[in-house]
Design a protein around this motif. Structure first.
Motif, PDB file in Angstrom:
ATOM      1  N   GLU A   1       0.980  -1.111  -0.143  1.00  0.00           N
ATOM      2  CA  GLU A   1       0.046   0.031  -0.034  1.00  0.00           C
ATOM      3  C   GLU A   1       0.905   1.270  -0.013  1.00  0.00           C
ATOM      4  O   GLU A   1       1.773   1.331   0.949  1.00  0.00           O
ATOM      5  CB  GLU A   1      -0.979   0.085   1.157  1.00  0.00           C
ATOM      6  CG  GLU A   1      -1.933   1.117   1.346  1.00  0.00           C
ATOM      7  CD  GLU A   1      -2.669   0.981   2.781  1.00  0.00           C
ATOM      8  OE1 GLU A   1      -3.909   0.215   2.527  1.00  0.00           O
ATOM      9  OE2 GLU A   1      -2.160   1.399   3.752  1.00  0.00           O
ATOM     10  N   MET A   2       0.583   2.207  -0.895  1.00  0.00           N
ATOM     11  CA  MET A   2       1.252   3.457  -0.917  1.00  0.00           C
ATOM     12  C   MET A   2       0.098   4.509  -0.244  1.00  0.00           C
ATOM     13  O   MET A   2      -0.862   4.700  -1.177  1.00  0.00           O
ATOM     14  CB  MET A   2       1.953   3.608  -2.422  1.00  0.00           C
ATOM     15  CG  MET A   2       2.578   5.292  -2.110  1.00  0.00           C
ATOM     16  SD  MET A   2       3.070   5.687  -4.008  1.00  0.00           S
ATOM     17  CE  MET A   2       1.669   6.087  -4.841  1.00  0.00           C
ATOM     18  N   LYS A   3       0.556   5.255   0.580  1.00  0.00           N
ATOM     19  CA  LYS A   3      -0.433   6.281   0.934  1.00  0.00           C
ATOM     20  C   LYS A   3       0.363   7.777   0.528  1.00  0.00           C
ATOM     21  O   LYS A   3       1.720   7.652   0.954  1.00  0.00           O
ATOM     22  CB  LYS A   3      -0.731   6.345   2.451  1.00  0.00           C
ATOM     23  CG  LYS A   3      -1.807   5.252   2.794  1.00  0.00           C
ATOM     24  CD  LYS A   3      -2.062   5.513   4.133  1.00  0.00           C
ATOM     25  CE  LYS A   3      -3.342   4.652   4.696  1.00  0.00           C
ATOM     26  NZ  LYS A   3      -4.522   4.742   3.899  1.00  0.00           N
ATOM     27  N   LEU A   4      -0.339   8.390  -0.476  1.00  0.00           N
ATOM     28  CA  LEU A   4       0.225   9.462  -0.865  1.00  0.00           C
ATOM     29  C   LEU A   4      -0.259  10.797  -0.013  1.00  0.00           C
ATOM     30  O   LEU A   4      -1.424  10.833  -0.035  1.00  0.00           O
ATOM     31  CB  LEU A   4      -0.042   9.701  -2.428  1.00  0.00           C
ATOM     32  CG  LEU A   4       0.385  11.205  -3.216  1.00  0.00           C
ATOM     33  CD1 LEU A   4       2.037  11.342  -2.989  1.00  0.00           C
ATOM     34  CD2 LEU A   4      -0.091  10.947  -4.274  1.00  0.00           C
ATOM     35  N   TRP A   5       0.514  11.450   0.668  1.00  0.00           N
ATOM     36  CA  TRP A   5      -0.064  12.622   1.178  1.00  0.00           C
ATOM     37  C   TRP A   5       0.210  13.941   0.183  1.00  0.00           C
ATOM     38  O   TRP A   5       1.466  14.106  -0.170  1.00  0.00           O
ATOM     39  CB  TRP A   5       0.906  12.814   2.622  1.00  0.00           C
ATOM     40  CG  TRP A   5       0.566  14.115   3.339  1.00  0.00           C
ATOM     41  CD1 TRP A   5       1.264  15.406   3.229  1.00  0.00           C
ATOM     42  CD2 TRP A   5      -0.543  14.638   3.934  1.00  0.00           C
ATOM     43  NE1 TRP A   5       0.559  16.210   3.877  1.00  0.00           N
ATOM     44  CE2 TRP A   5      -0.319  15.736   4.385  1.00  0.00           C
ATOM     45  CE3 TRP A   5      -1.693  13.650   4.305  1.00  0.00           C
ATOM     46  CZ2 TRP A   5      -1.416  16.377   5.291  1.00  0.00           C
ATOM     47  CZ3 TRP A   5      -2.719  14.353   5.061  1.00  0.00           C
ATOM     48  CH2 TRP A   5      -2.344  15.522   5.479  1.00  0.00           C
ATOM     49  N   ARG A   6      -0.709  14.507  -0.295  1.00  0.00           N
ATOM     50  CA  ARG A   6      -0.489  15.684  -1.156  1.00  0.00           C
ATOM     51  C   ARG A   6      -1.647  16.624  -0.982  1.00  0.00           C
ATOM     52  O   ARG A   6      -2.806  16.351  -0.830  1.00  0.00           O
ATOM     53  CB  ARG A   6      -0.943  15.232  -2.574  1.00  0.00           C
ATOM     54  CG  ARG A   6      -0.992  16.186  -3.674  1.00  0.00           C
ATOM     55  CD  ARG A   6      -1.128  15.849  -5.199  1.00  0.00           C
ATOM     56  NE  ARG A   6       0.188  15.033  -5.574  1.00  0.00           N
ATOM     57  CZ  ARG A   6       0.231  14.177  -6.639  1.00  0.00           C
ATOM     58  NH1 ARG A   6      -0.772  14.209  -7.253  1.00  0.00           N
ATOM     59  NH2 ARG A   6       1.546  13.610  -6.967  1.00  0.00           N
ATOM     60  N   GLN A   7      -1.210  18.022  -0.443  1.00  0.00           N
ATOM     61  CA  GLN A   7      -1.971  19.002  -0.304  1.00  0.00           C
ATOM     62  C   GLN A   7      -3.039  18.707   0.764  1.00  0.00           C
ATOM     63  O   GLN A   7      -4.242  19.038   0.678  1.00  0.00           O
ATOM     64  CB  GLN A   7      -2.634  19.466  -1.678  1.00  0.00           C
ATOM     65  CG  GLN A   7      -1.663  20.086  -2.736  1.00  0.00           C
ATOM     66  CD  GLN A   7      -2.259  20.375  -3.901  1.00  0.00           C
ATOM     67  OE1 GLN A   7      -3.366  19.708  -4.391  1.00  0.00           O
ATOM     68  NE2 GLN A   7      -1.505  21.437  -4.873  1.00  0.00           N
ATOM     69  N   GLY A   8      -2.757  18.270   1.912  1.00  0.00           N
ATOM     70  CA  GLY A   8      -3.306  18.108   2.978  1.00  0.00           C
ATOM     71  C   GLY A   8      -4.438  16.865   2.942  1.00  0.00           C
ATOM     72  O   GLY A   8      -5.166  16.657   3.811  1.00  0.00           O
ATOM     73  N   THR A   9      -4.319  15.934   2.015  1.00  0.00           N
ATOM     74  CA  THR A   9      -5.019  14.686   1.917  1.00  0.00           C
ATOM     75  C   THR A   9      -4.238  13.501   1.522  1.00  0.00           C
ATOM     76  O   THR A   9      -3.619  13.784   0.813  1.00  0.00           O
ATOM     77  CB  THR A   9      -6.595  14.808   1.194  1.00  0.00           C
ATOM     78  OG1 THR A   9      -6.360  13.814  -0.032  1.00  0.00           O
ATOM     79  CG2 THR A   9      -6.562  16.013   0.756  1.00  0.00           C
ATOM     80  N   TYR A  10      -4.674  12.215   2.156  1.00  0.00           N
ATOM     81  CA  TYR A  10      -4.123  10.975   1.796  1.00  0.00           C
ATOM     82  C   TYR A  10      -4.691  10.507   0.675  1.00  0.00           C
ATOM     83  O   TYR A  10      -5.900  10.275   0.709  1.00  0.00           O
ATOM     84  CB  TYR A  10      -4.140  10.061   2.830  1.00  0.00           C
ATOM     85  CG  TYR A  10      -3.017  10.165   3.834  1.00  0.00           C
ATOM     86  CD1 TYR A  10      -1.651   9.862   3.370  1.00  0.00           C
ATOM     87  CD2 TYR A  10      -3.111  10.649   5.182  1.00  0.00           C
ATOM     88  CE1 TYR A  10      -0.666  10.062   4.089  1.00  0.00           C
ATOM     89  CE2 TYR A  10      -2.148  10.867   5.949  1.00  0.00           C
ATOM     90  CZ  TYR A  10      -0.766  10.348   5.528  1.00  0.00           C
ATOM     91  OH  TYR A  10       0.303  10.412   6.608  1.00  0.00           O
ATOM     92  N   THR A  11      -4.265   9.952  -0.298  1.00  0.00           N
ATOM     93  CA  THR A  11      -4.648   8.992  -1.528  1.00  0.00           C
ATOM     94  C   THR A  11      -3.942   7.809  -1.246  1.00  0.00           C
ATOM     95  O   THR A  11      -2.834   7.549  -1.104  1.00  0.00           O
ATOM     96  CB  THR A  11      -4.662   9.557  -2.725  1.00  0.00           C
ATOM     97  OG1 THR A  11      -5.090  11.066  -2.750  1.00  0.00           O
ATOM     98  CG2 THR A  11      -5.400   8.767  -3.657  1.00  0.00           C
ATOM     99  N   THR A  12      -4.873   6.552  -1.316  1.00  0.00           N
ATOM    100  CA  THR A  12      -4.369   5.199  -1.412  1.00  0.00           C
ATOM    101  C   THR A  12      -4.084   4.499  -2.520  1.00  0.00           C
ATOM    102  O   THR A  12      -5.155   4.634  -3.259  1.00  0.00           O
ATOM    103  CB  THR A  12      -4.938   4.543  -0.043  1.00  0.00           C
ATOM    104  OG1 THR A  12      -5.128   5.076   0.950  1.00  0.00           O
ATOM    105  CG2 THR A  12      -4.217   3.094   0.086  1.00  0.00           C
ATOM    106  N   PHE A  13      -3.217   3.949  -2.982  1.00  0.00           N
ATOM    107  CA  PHE A  13      -2.744   3.262  -4.095  1.00  0.00           C
ATOM    108  C   PHE A  13      -2.573   1.625  -3.506  1.00  0.00           C
ATOM    109  O   PHE A  13      -1.645   1.638  -2.534  1.00  0.00           O
ATOM    110  CB  PHE A  13      -1.872   3.715  -4.924  1.00  0.00           C
ATOM    111  CG  PHE A  13      -2.082   5.008  -5.589  1.00  0.00           C
ATOM    112  CD1 PHE A  13      -2.733   5.199  -6.594  1.00  0.00           C
ATOM    113  CD2 PHE A  13      -1.847   6.235  -4.702  1.00  0.00           C
ATOM    114  CE1 PHE A  13      -2.963   6.546  -7.099  1.00  0.00           C
ATOM    115  CE2 PHE A  13      -2.223   7.531  -5.083  1.00  0.00           C
ATOM    116  CZ  PHE A  13      -2.724   7.598  -6.107  1.00  0.00           C
ATOM    117  N   LEU A  14      -2.842   0.465  -4.147  1.00  0.00           N
ATOM    118  CA  LEU A  14      -2.542  -0.650  -3.900  1.00  0.00           C
ATOM    119  C   LEU A  14      -1.757  -1.304  -4.817  1.00  0.00           C
ATOM    120  O   LEU A  14      -2.354  -1.368  -6.196  1.00  0.00           O
ATOM    121  CB  LEU A  14      -3.622  -1.498  -3.423  1.00  0.00           C
ATOM    122  CG  LEU A  14      -3.408  -3.137  -3.033  1.00  0.00           C
ATOM    123  CD1 LEU A  14      -2.562  -2.883  -1.708  1.00  0.00           C
ATOM    124  CD2 LEU A  14      -4.706  -3.727  -2.768  1.00  0.00           C
ATOM    125  N   ALA A  15      -0.577  -1.937  -4.700  1.00  0.00           N
ATOM    126  CA  ALA A  15       0.161  -2.909  -5.800  1.00  0.00           C
ATOM    127  C   ALA A  15       0.105  -4.166  -5.063  1.00  0.00           C
ATOM    128  O   ALA A  15       0.193  -4.543  -4.134  1.00  0.00           O
ATOM    129  CB  ALA A  15       1.484  -2.327  -5.752  1.00  0.00           C
TER     130      ALA A  15
END
Length: 160
Positions: free
Chosen positions: A135-149
């Motif tokens: 799981e990659m959680k991306l913190w961008r401009q105050g919010t997390y977006t999760t991606f799953l490989a």
């Protein structure tokens, strides 16, 4: 190595994809979970989410990968690199192996704020198949977006 997938001497069903590995093959099938749609052979994207918490915690995208290594691979070995594309100043990621690493063969490391790697940290002595959820959680401009490989890793006997 004979490529059973290319010459058609495999027994994969129509719903499966044949993946050639050293000395053999694997039949893989990729299904998207409910609330996701298949956007390519190896990628699912979330259709929607119903609240802020669900949007932050469920992956926006699930991507399948296949990797093939031999048992004599030198460790530690970086086997997979992950990061947002494109990356922006201020991005930061958190990488977690959420499934498939019960025996502790793999680990993750951040190379910088927006690039991480999965690495093999212990020698795999016998041929073995793994399915890692990273799981990659991306913190961008105050919010997390999760991606799953979802990474299929096939360790095969080394050819002499």
């Amino acid at each position: 190595d004979i490529d059973e997938c290319a010459i058609g001497s495999h027994n994969c069903s129509a719903a499966e994809t044949c993946y050639n590995i050293q000395g053999s093959f694997r039949c893989l099938s990729f299904e998207c979970p409910s609330n996701y749609r298949k956007v390519s052979d190896m990628r699912c994207e979330r259709i929607g989410c119903f609240n802020f918490l669900e949007c932050q915690s469920t992956p926006v995208r699930i991507t399948y990968y296949q990797l093939n290594f031999q048992t004599n691979i030198v460790v530690p070995a970086h086997i997979f690199r992950i990061g947002p594309s494109p990356a922006y100043a201020g991005d930061s990621i958190v990488l977690t192996i959420t499934r498939g690493n019960e025996e502790g063969f793999f680990s993750t490391r951040r190379l910088n704020a927006y690039t991480g790697v999965v690495f093999l940290q212990r020698q795999v002595k016998e041929p073995k198949d793994f399915l890692l959820d990273v799981e990659m959680k991306l913190w961008r401009q105050g919010t997390y977006t999760t991606f799953l490989a979802k990474i299929y890793i096939f360790i095969t006997a080394h050819a002499y």
